[in-house]
Design a protein around this motif. Structure first.
Motif, PDB file in Angstrom:
ATOM      1  N   LYS A 111      80.821  64.980  78.395  1.00 57.45           N
ATOM      2  CA  LYS A 111      80.271  64.554  79.333  1.00 57.45           C
ATOM      3  C   LYS A 111      80.186  63.118  79.976  1.00 57.45           C
ATOM      4  CE  LYS A 111      75.843  64.875  81.545  1.00 57.45           C
ATOM      5  NZ  LYS A 111      76.028  63.262  82.459  1.00 57.45           N
ATOM      6  N   GLU A 164      67.206  73.620  80.232  1.00 55.21           N
ATOM      7  CA  GLU A 164      67.274  72.687  81.483  1.00 55.21           C
ATOM      8  C   GLU A 164      67.892  73.734  82.198  1.00 55.21           C
ATOM      9  OE1 GLU A 164      65.816  68.502  80.238  1.00 55.21           O
ATOM     10  OE2 GLU A 164      67.297  68.532  81.452  1.00 55.21           O
ATOM     11  N   GLU A 165      69.898  73.329  81.447  1.00 60.06           N
ATOM     12  CA  GLU A 165      70.879  73.843  83.012  1.00 60.06           C
ATOM     13  C   GLU A 165      71.724  74.855  81.245  1.00 60.06           C
ATOM     14  OE1 GLU A 165      73.935  70.802  83.562  1.00 60.06           O
ATOM     15  OE2 GLU A 165      75.151  72.766  84.516  1.00 60.06           O
ATOM     16  N   LEU A 213      70.725  69.617  78.047  1.00 61.94           N
ATOM     17  CA  LEU A 213      69.775  68.509  78.001  1.00 61.94           C
ATOM     18  C   LEU A 213      69.761  66.985  79.236  1.00 61.94           C
ATOM     19  CD1 LEU A 213      68.691  69.605  74.874  1.00 61.94           C
ATOM     20  CD2 LEU A 213      67.774  70.406  77.162  1.00 61.94           C
ATOM     21  N   ASP A 214      68.613  66.769  79.201  1.00 60.08           N
ATOM     22  CA  ASP A 214      68.907  65.625  79.638  1.00 60.08           C
ATOM     23  C   ASP A 214      70.193  64.025  79.198  1.00 60.08           C
ATOM     24  OD1 ASP A 214      67.891  64.968  81.959  1.00 60.08           O
ATOM     25  OD2 ASP A 214      65.564  64.248  81.205  1.00 60.08           O
ATOM     26  N   ASN A 215      69.915  63.909  77.440  1.00 60.55           N
ATOM     27  CA  ASN A 215      70.814  63.125  77.462  1.00 60.55           C
ATOM     28  C   ASN A 215      71.445  63.730  76.281  1.00 60.55           C
ATOM     29  OD1 ASN A 215      69.479  60.421  78.382  1.00 60.55           O
ATOM     30  ND2 ASN A 215      67.844  61.238  77.179  1.00 60.55           N
ATOM     31  N   SER A 216      71.211  64.689  76.000  1.00 58.36           N
ATOM     32  CA  SER A 216      72.561  65.486  75.490  1.00 58.36           C
ATOM     33  C   SER A 216      72.748  66.726  75.812  1.00 58.36           C
ATOM     34  CB  SER A 216      71.540  65.803  73.502  1.00 58.36           C
ATOM     35  OG  SER A 216      70.648  66.902  74.091  1.00 58.36           O
ATOM     36  N   TRP A 217      73.835  67.773  74.413  1.00 65.49           N
ATOM     37  CA  TRP A 217      74.132  68.988  74.594  1.00 65.49           C
ATOM     38  C   TRP A 217      74.930  69.567  73.531  1.00 65.49           C
ATOM     39  CZ3 TRP A 217      78.964  70.390  73.846  1.00 65.49           C
ATOM     40  CH2 TRP A 217      80.396  69.575  74.117  1.00 65.49           C
ATOM     41  N   LYS A 236      73.154  60.434  73.833  1.00 63.25           N
ATOM     42  CA  LYS A 236      73.582  59.452  74.295  1.00 63.25           C
ATOM     43  C   LYS A 236      73.166  58.552  73.051  1.00 63.25           C
ATOM     44  CE  LYS A 236      74.008  57.359  77.308  1.00 63.25           C
ATOM     45  NZ  LYS A 236      76.252  56.217  78.463  1.00 63.25           N
ATOM     46  N   GLU A 240      68.864  60.766  68.876  1.00 65.87           N
ATOM     47  CA  GLU A 240      69.309  62.366  70.007  1.00 65.87           C
ATOM     48  C   GLU A 240      69.894  63.028  69.677  1.00 65.87           C
ATOM     49  OE1 GLU A 240      67.427  64.148  71.651  1.00 65.87           O
ATOM     50  OE2 GLU A 240      68.053  65.104  72.943  1.00 65.87           O
TER      51      GLU A 240
END
Ligand SMILES: [Zn+2]
Length: 447
Positions: free
Chosen positions: A278, A388-389, A400-404, A423, A427
């Motif tokens: 990211k 989310e995406e 996701l917000d703070n991870s993938w 991050k 998490e």
């Protein structure tokens, strides 16, 4: 296992790939191209001359005119094809593999590489028909491309201050030419394993393996260099060492090259792959660029590059530049990183440490039978579709917000390959456990 692979032809010499087969590959590639002029080069492997001689014979017997550029790094072959407007190119190279291997990379006009789907399959089909010599008589011209390539790579580069560099070419074909380039740019160059030697006496020419970097790491510290550069056997791939002798992760090297390239081309597209950190996307945006995500693989990146991007990169250490006809070039990649160092007051380790930080997992393989693996990926994509995406261009990736995380079917093994990033540690562990469980449950539930 077949020697006709996703992006090249590769096998053990002479058992799987030899002069006779190389001759047939020449005939098959000539038939694929039709007519015209093709450049042929080779890397430093001991079997190179035999394979080159025979592929040239196959091409000439099929009426193709050949430009023989001798021993070169792969990017110099691409450069020859693109800059001279040739109809194609064939590079005899085993890339980063052990010495018993060799192979062939094929490209067409503008140095666009053939993948299995775009042409290697055709070549394979013709080779298997045991083609007879068409008995034509193309000509051959021996051309020394080195000076033209050196001029091309250095023409728009200006270093603000001299940089001290150690180069480990792994006794591949990129050593002498890259050394010439950095000396021309005013660098102080210390060379190790620079002379081409197909016995690879020190280590395999593969900078992605840590053990192959140890000598370079030590030398950088010993001579107080600003940076260490390691090329693979044909220098289409590159890795870096900072001034403390520490390895720069490829994601970080790519991010720094992005910062340098975007300095003069704000608003431009940068191609990164689904596996990249990211952090790479963060840096593209922060540097005024537009991130474009691609499937993993040479031909997908090259295709996306042609849609108007200035730069593309793979986590394996391949970098593609619009300035260099969109082909991947480890030497040009290293020039672009050295240019950044020369413009900065900071050391390479500082530049790298300032990049946004994420925790990234290694690739984790989970056994899954071949006949099930694509179905597992498909049903996970369905299951996660409201998250989310969700990106499904290559396996299934969920951001996701703070991870993938990403799950892909292995190309070569009965396995699913997982990677995740977060991050912070909490998490990172949560998302890692989550996706491992999901994958294992899905494998069980598909019968
Ligand atoms: Zn290579």
């Amino acid at each position: 296992m077949t020697i006709f692979r996703a992006y090249d032809i590769r096998g053990i010499y002479p058992e799987q790939l030899n002069g006779e087969l190389s001759y047939k590959i020449g005939i098959a590639f000539a038939r694929f191209i039709g007519k015209g002029k093709i450049a042929v080069g080779m890397d430093a492997r001991l079997s190179g001359p035999d394979l080159k001689k025979n592929i040239i014979k196959g091409l000439r017997d099929s009426g193709i005119n050949v430009i023989d550029i001798g021993m070169v790094p792969t990017p110099a072959l691409y450069f020859t094809v693109a800059s001279m407007g040739l109809d194609g190119g064939a590079m005899i190279t085993g890339s980063h593999n052990p010495k018993k291997y060799n192979g062939v990379k094929l490209c067409v006009k503008n140095a666009v590489c053939l993948s299995y789907e775009t042409g290697i399959n055709e070549v394979e089909k013709i080779v298997k028909e045991s083609p007879q010599s068409p008995q034509m008589d193309g000509n051959v011209e021996v051309v020394d491309i080195e000076d033209d390539y050196v001029d091309f790579v250095t023409k728009n580069v200006k270093l603000e201050k001299p940089i001290k560099i150690v180069i480990d070419a792994g006794n591949g074909s990129g050593g002498n030419i890259s050394s010439k380039i950095f000396k021309k740019l005013g660098c102080e160059v210390i060379e190790i394993n620079n002379n081409p030697d197909g016995n690879f006496p020190k280590h395999h020419p593969d900078p992605s393996e840590r053990k192959n970097l140890a000598e370079l790491q030590a030398k950088v510290k010993e001579v107080n260099a600003n940076v260490g550069i390691a090329y693979d056997g044909d220098a289409d791939r590159v890795g870096f060492i900072d001034e403390n002798g520490e390895v720069i992760p490829n994601n970080n090297a790519f991010a720094l090259i992005i910062e340098n390239v975007l300095r003069d081309s704000k608003g431009s597209k940068i191609i990164h792959e689904v596996l990249s950190s990211k952090m790479v996307e963060d840096v593209i945006k922060a540097s005024g660029g537009v991130p474009v995500i691609s499937r993993v693989g040479h031909s997908y990146i090259q295709e996306k590059m042609s849609e108007g991007a200035v730069l593309g990169g793979e986590t394996s250490g391949h970098y593609y530049f619009a300035e260099s006809y969109n082909y991947d070039d480890g030497i040009f990649g290293s020039v672009k990183l050295i240019e950044l160092i020369s413009k900065s007051e900071k050391k390479l380790s500082e530049l790298s440490n300032e990049l946004p930080k994420y925790m990234t997992s290694d690739d984790t393989r989970i056994h899954c039978p071949d006949e099930k693996k694509f179905d597992v990926v498909k049903s996970l994509a369905e299951k996660f579709k409201n998250m989310e995406e969700v990106i499904t261009i290559d396996g299934v990736k969920v951001v996701l917000d703070n991870s993938w995380f990403i799950v892909r079917a292995s190309n070569t093994q009965p396995a699913l390959v997982l990677r995740w990033e977060a991050k912070d540690r909490t998490e990172f562990e949560r998302i890692g456990n989550f996706i491992k469980n999901e994958v294992e449950n899905e494998i069980k539930s598909i019968s």
